[in-house]
Design a protein around this motif. Structure first.
Motif, PDB file in Angstrom:
ATOM      1  N   TYR A   1       0.981  -1.151   0.159  1.00 62.81           N
ATOM      2  CA  TYR A   1       0.049  -0.152   0.040  1.00 62.81           C
ATOM      3  C   TYR A   1       0.814   1.339   0.003  1.00 62.81           C
ATOM      4  O   TYR A   1       0.747   2.220  -0.858  1.00 62.81           O
ATOM      5  CB  TYR A   1      -0.819  -0.239   1.102  1.00 62.81           C
TER       6      TYR A   1
ATOM      7  N   VAL B   1       0.081  -3.797   3.658  1.00 64.18           N
ATOM      8  CA  VAL B   1      -0.320  -4.746   3.046  1.00 64.18           C
ATOM      9  C   VAL B   1      -0.010  -4.818   1.513  1.00 64.18           C
ATOM     10  O   VAL B   1       0.016  -3.754   0.825  1.00 64.18           O
ATOM     11  CB  VAL B   1      -1.940  -4.377   3.241  1.00 64.18           C
TER      12      VAL B   1
ATOM     13  N   LYS C   1      -9.522  -0.390   6.570  1.00 58.23           N
ATOM     14  CA  LYS C   1      -9.058  -2.040   7.138  1.00 58.23           C
ATOM     15  C   LYS C   1     -10.153  -2.856   7.424  1.00 58.23           C
ATOM     16  O   LYS C   1      -9.743  -3.943   7.526  1.00 58.23           O
ATOM     17  CB  LYS C   1      -8.146  -1.516   8.486  1.00 58.23           C
TER      18      LYS C   1
ATOM     19  N   TYR D   1     -11.140  -5.865   5.054  1.00 64.34           N
ATOM     20  CA  TYR D   1     -10.341  -7.487   5.534  1.00 64.34           C
ATOM     21  C   TYR D   1     -10.984  -7.887   6.610  1.00 64.34           C
ATOM     22  O   TYR D   1     -11.144  -9.445   6.199  1.00 64.34           O
ATOM     23  CB  TYR D   1      -8.799  -7.105   5.656  1.00 64.34           C
ATOM     24  N   GLU D   2     -11.396  -7.263   7.533  1.00 59.17           N
ATOM     25  CA  GLU D   2     -12.249  -8.086   8.590  1.00 59.17           C
ATOM     26  C   GLU D   2     -13.621  -8.614   8.049  1.00 59.17           C
ATOM     27  O   GLU D   2     -14.059  -9.616   8.138  1.00 59.17           O
ATOM     28  CB  GLU D   2     -12.447  -7.115   9.724  1.00 59.17           C
TER      29      GLU D   2
ATOM     30  N   SER E   1      -8.740   0.862   0.521  1.00 58.47           N
ATOM     31  CA  SER E   1      -8.365  -0.273   1.287  1.00 58.47           C
ATOM     32  C   SER E   1      -7.420  -1.191   0.927  1.00 58.47           C
ATOM     33  O   SER E   1      -6.535  -1.874   1.559  1.00 58.47           O
ATOM     34  CB  SER E   1      -9.489  -1.144   1.811  1.00 58.47           C
ATOM     35  N   THR E   2      -7.181  -1.044  -0.544  1.00 60.05           N
ATOM     36  CA  THR E   2      -6.145  -1.994  -1.108  1.00 60.05           C
ATOM     37  C   THR E   2      -4.739  -1.110  -1.642  1.00 60.05           C
ATOM     38  O   THR E   2      -5.343  -0.053  -2.098  1.00 60.05           O
ATOM     39  CB  THR E   2      -6.705  -2.845  -2.133  1.00 60.05           C
TER      40      THR E   2
ATOM     41  N   LEU F   1      -2.532  -0.533   7.167  1.00 63.59           N
ATOM     42  CA  LEU F   1      -2.525  -0.837   5.544  1.00 63.59           C
ATOM     43  C   LEU F   1      -1.258  -0.907   5.042  1.00 63.59           C
ATOM     44  O   LEU F   1      -1.165  -1.273   3.613  1.00 63.59           O
ATOM     45  CB  LEU F   1      -3.742  -0.339   4.913  1.00 63.59           C
TER      46      LEU F   1
ATOM     47  N   LEU G   1     -14.038  -9.348   4.748  1.00 64.29           N
ATOM     48  CA  LEU G   1     -13.890 -10.452   4.168  1.00 64.29           C
ATOM     49  C   LEU G   1     -13.638 -11.821   4.749  1.00 64.29           C
ATOM     50  O   LEU G   1     -14.213 -12.958   4.319  1.00 64.29           O
ATOM     51  CB  LEU G   1     -12.647 -10.330   3.109  1.00 64.29           C
ATOM     52  N   GLU G   2     -12.996 -11.803   5.960  1.00 63.01           N
ATOM     53  CA  GLU G   2     -12.828 -12.898   6.869  1.00 63.01           C
ATOM     54  C   GLU G   2     -14.132 -13.254   7.489  1.00 63.01           C
ATOM     55  O   GLU G   2     -14.364 -14.619   7.400  1.00 63.01           O
ATOM     56  CB  GLU G   2     -11.749 -12.616   8.018  1.00 63.01           C
TER      57      GLU G   2
ATOM     58  N   ASP H   1     -16.897  -2.218  -0.446  1.00 56.99           N
ATOM     59  CA  ASP H   1     -15.845  -1.237  -0.289  1.00 56.99           C
ATOM     60  C   ASP H   1     -16.522  -0.031  -1.064  1.00 56.99           C
ATOM     61  O   ASP H   1     -16.228   0.094  -2.199  1.00 56.99           O
ATOM     62  CB  ASP H   1     -14.460  -1.769  -0.858  1.00 56.99           C
TER      63      ASP H   1
ATOM     64  N   LYS I   1     -15.980  -6.225  -3.235  1.00 55.82           N
ATOM     65  CA  LYS I   1     -15.073  -7.202  -2.946  1.00 55.82           C
ATOM     66  C   LYS I   1     -15.186  -8.588  -3.105  1.00 55.82           C
ATOM     67  O   LYS I   1     -14.287  -9.505  -3.285  1.00 55.82           O
ATOM     68  CB  LYS I   1     -14.311  -6.693  -1.626  1.00 55.82           C
TER      69      LYS I   1
END
Length: 323
Positions: free
Chosen positions: A6, A179, A211, A214-215, A149-150, A176, A217-218, A234, A198
């Motif tokens: 990032y 990342v 951030k 990512y939480e 975020s990415t 990030l 997506l998990e 996102d 996403k």
């Protein structure tokens, strides 16, 4: 494409735009030879010199004020505040001047200024260096709010922010920076105000920022084991907001959870939840749920800080409460 962090993606965006347009310059505390507090401007001082990568005194009001004046004069400043928490020192310069000038001068004045601000908890930097303040910026007409975020999104959106003729608050989560992701080597831009799906799903829409993407997506992977297919969106930008993508997803899934690290009370999720309630209520089969931080200062203690930051557990719990 190459694998880049990032941080590297942001650095590339700055370099590309400085090479492309001589009116682009950087200013802020320790952005020069030191390379920035988090290293985002590393190497740029050596390549572009002190007139285009300018170290400033430790005074945020001067940084934002100088950037505003330079932008109105025809330059394209990229100002860095070391932490978003310091924006309070320069409220008048940003909210009353930069954000309003174009309107107050009938469109004759342009303010092509980008204000980069690291934010977020997770490094035990305590209450004055760990906040997420995006809802403050969302409340100011005339200001665009970008929160990638990415690495791919960070580079493309920073390029667009620098090229925009309006002031842009560009928010980068500190955790990030390391990342990694695939990022094109060439220069490219991403439209400001366009959300990104996403992960596709059919049972619940999870809207997450920074951030928390990512939480989310998990959480979506964990929910899949229970037969719940979550769609993760996102927004990438909070102003302008891509309402169409969000609403189309809600109309498909009939359930909505909004997630952010900022405090839940009056945080960005409050506006996003209200928007969905206003414009897609008939499509909802369950109440809207918000996931955010508790209404208290960010703790310094690492165990307490981890308790403070919302994550996949809270997202799964919120989804299961309505699905």
């Amino acid at each position: 494409m190459s694998e880049k962090t990032y941080l590297q993606a942001l650095n590339e965006a700055l370099r590309h735009e400085m090479e492309r347009d001589e009116n682009v310059f950087i200013l802020g505390e320790d952005v020069g030879q030191f390379g920035g507090c988090f290293g985002v401007t590393q190497g740029l001082f050596d390549d572009f010199g002190s007139e285009r990568v300018m170290d400033t005194p430790i005074t945020e009001s001067a940084i934002v004020g100088a950037a505003t004046g330079a932008a109105v004069s025809g330059l394209r400043p990229v100002a860095e505040l070391m932490f978003v928490d310091f924006i309070g020192v320069s409220m008048d310069q940003l909210f009353n001047q930069a954000a309003k000038m174009r309107f107050m001068f009938g469109g004759k004045a342009k303010v092509p200024m980008t204000l980069r601000m690291p934010q977020g908890a997770g490094i035990s930097a305590a209450a004055q260096h760990s906040q997420c303040l995006e809802s403050w910026f969302m409340n100011i007409p005339g200001l665009k709010v970008v929160i990638p975020s990415t690495p791919y999104d960070a580079k493309g959106l920073l390029v667009s922010a620098i090229r925009d003729d309006n002031p842009v608050a560009f928010l980068e989560h500190k955790l990030l920076y390391g990342v990694s992701g695939e990022v094109p080597d060439e220069n490219y831009s991403i439209e400001i105000g366009k959300a990104d799906v996403k992960r596709e799903g059919s049972d619940v829409t999870i809207l997450a920022t920074s951030k928390m993407v990512y939480e989310a997506l998990e959480a979506a992977e964990r929910l899949k084991a229970d037969g719940i297919e979550a769609e993760v969106i996102d927004p990438r930008c909070l102003m302008p907001l891509d309402k169409e993508t969000i609403l189309e997803s809600v109309k498909k899934t009939h359930a909505f959870v909004v997630v952010h690290e900022a405090v839940q009370y009056a945080g960005p999720g409050a506006e996003l939840a209200a928007m969905v309630a206003d414009e897609a209520l008939d499509y909802l089969d369950a109440p809207i749920k918000r996931v955010g931080a508790p209404f208290c200062p960010v703790p310094f203690s690492p165990p307490l800080e981890q308790q403070y930051i919302p994550g996949a557990d809270e997202i799964v719990e919120a989804v299961k409460s309505i699905r």
